[in-house]
Design a protein around this motif. Sequence first.
Motif, PDB file in Angstrom:
ATOM      1  N   GLN A  77       0.868   5.723  -0.950  1.00 17.18           N
ATOM      2  CA  GLN A  77       0.086   6.907  -1.298  1.00 17.18           C
ATOM      3  C   GLN A  77       0.399   7.346  -2.725  1.00 17.18           C
ATOM      4  N   LEU A 110       0.851  -1.188   0.000  1.00 15.62           N
ATOM      5  CA  LEU A 110       0.000   0.000   0.000  1.00 15.62           C
ATOM      6  C   LEU A 110       0.887   1.237   0.000  1.00 15.62           C
ATOM      7  N   THR A 136      -1.610  -1.399  -4.101  1.00 17.08           N
ATOM      8  CA  THR A 136      -2.737  -0.509  -3.821  1.00 17.08           C
ATOM      9  C   THR A 136      -2.216   0.906  -3.639  1.00 17.08           C
ATOM     10  N   THR A 163      -3.616   0.779  -9.130  1.00 16.42           N
ATOM     11  CA  THR A 163      -4.018  -0.274  -8.194  1.00 16.42           C
ATOM     12  C   THR A 163      -4.448  -1.518  -8.952  1.00 16.42           C
ATOM     13  N   SER A 207      -3.323   4.697  -2.708  1.00 19.50           N
ATOM     14  CA  SER A 207      -4.392   5.496  -2.113  1.00 19.50           C
ATOM     15  C   SER A 207      -4.278   6.951  -2.566  1.00 19.50           C
ATOM     16  N   PRO A 217      -3.696   6.261  -8.227  1.00 22.46           N
ATOM     17  CA  PRO A 217      -4.725   5.314  -7.780  1.00 22.46           C
ATOM     18  C   PRO A 217      -5.119   4.323  -8.875  1.00 22.46           C
TER      19      PRO A 217
END
Length: 122
Positions: A13, A11, A119, A95, A121, A92
């Motif tokens: 950003q 994950l 992923t 992803t 975000s 994003p």
Amino acid sequence: QVQLAESGGGLVQAGGSLRLSCVASGSIFSKTIFRIGFMGWYRQAPGKQRELVANITSSGTTNYADSVKGRFTISRDNAKNTVYLQMNSLKPEDTAVYYCNYVSALSGSGSWGQGTQVTVSS
């Protein structure tokens, strides 16, 4: 049969970076076989078809999907039977589950890894 093992997903950003790795192995697999094979990274987002992200030939020629050009870099280390995908400026829409693919230059047969989740975000 060639086994592929991906790692490096996670994950992050938006705007961040990740580096995926894929190690190839097998009972009769050798660095020679890996070196002449064709390697690629694909991804599949939920509800979408699997798509090519980037690939690299035995001579190091690379090819990228338009959506990742300038942000992603594929490379290979033949001494380690490993292919990498450096992903920068992640969005994003990047992803997806990312899969490593190997195609034998001897037989034309292919192998897939189990995939690693990326992923991003917002």
